[in-house]
Write a protein that holds these residues in place. Structure first.
Motif, PDB file in Angstrom:
ATOM      1  N   LEU A  83      -6.690  -1.201 -22.687  1.00 33.55           N
ATOM      2  CA  LEU A  83      -7.171  -2.016 -21.564  1.00 33.55           C
ATOM      3  C   LEU A  83      -6.790  -3.487 -21.733  1.00 33.55           C
ATOM      4  O   LEU A  83      -6.621  -4.212 -20.747  1.00 33.55           O
ATOM      5  CB  LEU A  83      -8.691  -1.875 -21.426  1.00 33.55           C
ATOM      6  CG  LEU A  83      -9.187  -0.494 -20.984  1.00 33.55           C
ATOM      7  CD1 LEU A  83     -10.712  -0.450 -20.989  1.00 33.55           C
ATOM      8  CD2 LEU A  83      -8.651  -0.134 -19.590  1.00 33.55           C
ATOM      9  N   SER A  84      -6.647  -3.936 -22.971  1.00 38.52           N
ATOM     10  CA  SER A  84      -6.214  -5.314 -23.216  1.00 38.52           C
ATOM     11  C   SER A  84      -4.730  -5.505 -22.957  1.00 38.52           C
ATOM     12  O   SER A  84      -4.286  -6.617 -22.649  1.00 38.52           O
ATOM     13  CB  SER A  84      -6.530  -5.719 -24.664  1.00 38.52           C
ATOM     14  OG  SER A  84      -7.918  -5.715 -24.927  1.00 38.52           O
ATOM     15  N   ARG A  87      -1.677  -4.925 -18.749  1.00 38.47           N
ATOM     16  CA  ARG A  87      -1.045  -5.856 -17.811  1.00 38.47           C
ATOM     17  C   ARG A  87       0.047  -6.704 -18.470  1.00 38.47           C
ATOM     18  O   ARG A  87       0.452  -7.711 -17.920  1.00 38.47           O
ATOM     19  CB  ARG A  87      -2.107  -6.759 -17.166  1.00 38.47           C
ATOM     20  CG  ARG A  87      -2.835  -6.080 -16.032  1.00 38.47           C
ATOM     21  CD  ARG A  87      -3.400  -7.039 -15.024  1.00 38.47           C
ATOM     22  NE  ARG A  87      -4.382  -7.953 -15.561  1.00 38.47           N
ATOM     23  CZ  ARG A  87      -4.233  -9.276 -15.545  1.00 38.47           C
ATOM     24  NH1 ARG A  87      -3.144  -9.821 -15.073  1.00 38.47           N
ATOM     25  NH2 ARG A  87      -5.185 -10.045 -16.037  1.00 38.47           N
ATOM     26  N   LEU A 131     -11.718  -8.461 -23.415  1.00 39.78           N
ATOM     27  CA  LEU A 131     -11.873  -7.730 -22.154  1.00 39.78           C
ATOM     28  C   LEU A 131     -13.018  -8.268 -21.317  1.00 39.78           C
ATOM     29  O   LEU A 131     -12.903  -8.408 -20.097  1.00 39.78           O
ATOM     30  CB  LEU A 131     -12.103  -6.243 -22.444  1.00 39.78           C
ATOM     31  CG  LEU A 131     -10.905  -5.431 -22.915  1.00 39.78           C
ATOM     32  CD1 LEU A 131     -11.348  -4.042 -23.327  1.00 39.78           C
ATOM     33  CD2 LEU A 131      -9.858  -5.352 -21.817  1.00 39.78           C
ATOM     34  N   ARG A 134     -11.846 -11.916 -20.026  1.00 40.76           N
ATOM     35  CA  ARG A 134     -10.544 -12.121 -19.384  1.00 40.76           C
ATOM     36  C   ARG A 134     -10.609 -12.085 -17.861  1.00 40.76           C
ATOM     37  O   ARG A 134     -10.062 -12.961 -17.183  1.00 40.76           O
ATOM     38  CB  ARG A 134      -9.551 -11.060 -19.873  1.00 40.76           C
ATOM     39  CG  ARG A 134      -8.165 -11.190 -19.248  1.00 40.76           C
ATOM     40  CD  ARG A 134      -7.235 -10.098 -19.719  1.00 40.76           C
ATOM     41  NE  ARG A 134      -7.675  -8.772 -19.304  1.00 40.76           N
ATOM     42  CZ  ARG A 134      -7.019  -7.653 -19.583  1.00 40.76           C
ATOM     43  NH1 ARG A 134      -5.907  -7.710 -20.306  1.00 40.76           N
ATOM     44  NH2 ARG A 134      -7.466  -6.488 -19.165  1.00 40.76           N
ATOM     45  N   GLY A 135     -11.260 -11.067 -17.314  1.00 36.95           N
ATOM     46  CA  GLY A 135     -11.296 -10.922 -15.867  1.00 36.95           C
ATOM     47  C   GLY A 135     -11.973 -12.083 -15.165  1.00 36.95           C
ATOM     48  O   GLY A 135     -11.562 -12.500 -14.075  1.00 36.95           O
ATOM     49  N   ASP A 138      -9.494 -15.131 -15.408  1.00 35.52           N
ATOM     50  CA  ASP A 138      -8.289 -14.946 -14.607  1.00 35.52           C
ATOM     51  C   ASP A 138      -8.592 -14.739 -13.128  1.00 35.52           C
ATOM     52  O   ASP A 138      -7.681 -14.715 -12.307  1.00 35.52           O
ATOM     53  CB  ASP A 138      -7.499 -13.737 -15.120  1.00 35.52           C
ATOM     54  CG  ASP A 138      -6.782 -14.014 -16.421  1.00 35.52           C
ATOM     55  OD1 ASP A 138      -6.799 -15.182 -16.868  1.00 35.52           O
ATOM     56  OD2 ASP A 138      -6.204 -13.078 -16.995  1.00 35.52           O
ATOM     57  N   ASN A 140      -9.438 -12.039 -11.730  1.00 34.75           N
ATOM     58  CA  ASN A 140      -8.787 -10.785 -11.376  1.00 34.75           C
ATOM     59  C   ASN A 140      -9.870  -9.730 -11.188  1.00 34.75           C
ATOM     60  O   ASN A 140     -10.629  -9.437 -12.119  1.00 34.75           O
ATOM     61  CB  ASN A 140      -7.804 -10.379 -12.485  1.00 34.75           C
ATOM     62  CG  ASN A 140      -7.066  -9.101 -12.175  1.00 34.75           C
ATOM     63  OD1 ASN A 140      -7.642  -8.017 -12.178  1.00 34.75           O
ATOM     64  ND2 ASN A 140      -5.778  -9.221 -11.901  1.00 34.75           N
ATOM     65  N   ASP A 143      -9.735  -6.585 -13.571  1.00 37.62           N
ATOM     66  CA  ASP A 143     -10.096  -6.945 -14.943  1.00 37.62           C
ATOM     67  C   ASP A 143     -11.570  -7.324 -15.054  1.00 37.62           C
ATOM     68  O   ASP A 143     -12.213  -7.057 -16.076  1.00 37.62           O
ATOM     69  CB  ASP A 143      -9.234  -8.114 -15.432  1.00 37.62           C
ATOM     70  CG  ASP A 143      -7.817  -7.677 -15.766  1.00 37.62           C
ATOM     71  OD1 ASP A 143      -7.577  -6.459 -15.818  1.00 37.62           O
ATOM     72  OD2 ASP A 143      -6.959  -8.548 -15.972  1.00 37.62           O
ATOM     73  N   ILE A 146     -13.471  -4.086 -15.126  1.00 40.45           N
ATOM     74  CA  ILE A 146     -13.302  -3.486 -16.452  1.00 40.45           C
ATOM     75  C   ILE A 146     -14.190  -4.194 -17.468  1.00 40.45           C
ATOM     76  O   ILE A 146     -14.859  -3.559 -18.292  1.00 40.45           O
ATOM     77  CB  ILE A 146     -11.826  -3.554 -16.890  1.00 40.45           C
ATOM     78  CG1 ILE A 146     -10.984  -2.586 -16.063  1.00 40.45           C
ATOM     79  CG2 ILE A 146     -11.686  -3.231 -18.382  1.00 40.45           C
ATOM     80  CD1 ILE A 146      -9.493  -2.703 -16.308  1.00 40.45           C
TER      81      ILE A 146
END
Length: 222
Positions: A83-84, A87, A131, A134-135, A138, A140, A143, A146
């Motif tokens: 998952l990391s 992308r 994880l 990050r989302g 970003d 996103n 993400d 997740i």
């Protein structure tokens, strides 16, 4: 299929192969280590506050002290690692380096002198922190979802960063987690494309109608 989806599928395939390859290496090392009565773990695990031991922070994640140890680490390592990395591998590799160094330095600086530390759990905690954050950084949506799911399902892992369990390197866990959070921050998407678009639009607006007319004429080949 859109180019964006094609790239995502290609990156996901590379992420899958990368994590399968990493696990294959870890398990192959485990077999050799087991046959050597875990001599590799003692020889190449990390001991604190000795300069000659610092390079062992890079071998430490590949070594374990038993089959239960490696089994406990393998599944979350694969899931969090994939998952990391799904992308793109470049950010993943930089994040991995930051996590390994943060976990290793924390152990090297703070662990008791007689301890030998080995295991991939520092990476597990690092990818977990990466994880979760990050989302959000970003912006996103996928993400972020997740990250929320990982945080909800695996929140019990946070107990591992507390000095409450015997025989567990909570310092390695804590260092890995902090390294993952730092990697999410340092490697966050700063939106250069959006900034470039905004700058272009601003420049065109400042240039006035004449610039727009020239652009239209260029488009017509005049």
């Amino acid at each position: 299929m859109t180019p964006k989806l094609t790239r995502l599928l290609a990156d996901s395939r590379r992420a899958l192969l990368t994590m399968l390859g990493l696990l294959a290496v870890i398990w192959a090392v485990q077999v050799v280590n087991w046959m050597d009565d875990y001599g590799l773990s003692y020889d190449f695990g990390l001991m604190p506050r000795r300069l000659d031991e610092l390079p062992d922070m890079f071998t430490m994640p590949l070594l374990h002290f038993g089959w239960g140890h490696i089994e406990a680490n393998s599944w979350p390592l694969f899931v969090f690692g994939f998952l990391s990395a799904y992308r793109g591998l470049r950010k993943f590799l930089w994040a991995t380096l930051m996590i390994v160094v943060a976990s290793g330095l924390t152990v090297w600086l703070c662990e008791r002198p007689e301890a030998v530390t080995a295991g991939a759990s520092g990476l597990v905690y690092g990818y977990f922190g990466y994880l979760v954050l990050r989302g959000v950084l970003d912006r996103n949506l996928l993400d972020a979802v997740i990250g929320v799911v990982v945080a909800a399902v695996y929140s019990y892992l946070l107990i591992g960063v507390l000095p409450v369990a015997q025989g567990v390197s909570w310092l390695g866990h804590l260092g890995g987690l902090l390294g993952g959070l730092a990697a999410a921050w340092l490697l966050r998407d700063r939106g250069p494309k959006a900034a470039t678009t905004a700058t272009t639009a601003t420049t065109e607006a400042a240039a006035g109608p004449r610039s727009a007319l020239h652009k239209e004429l260029d488009g017509l080949g005049l």
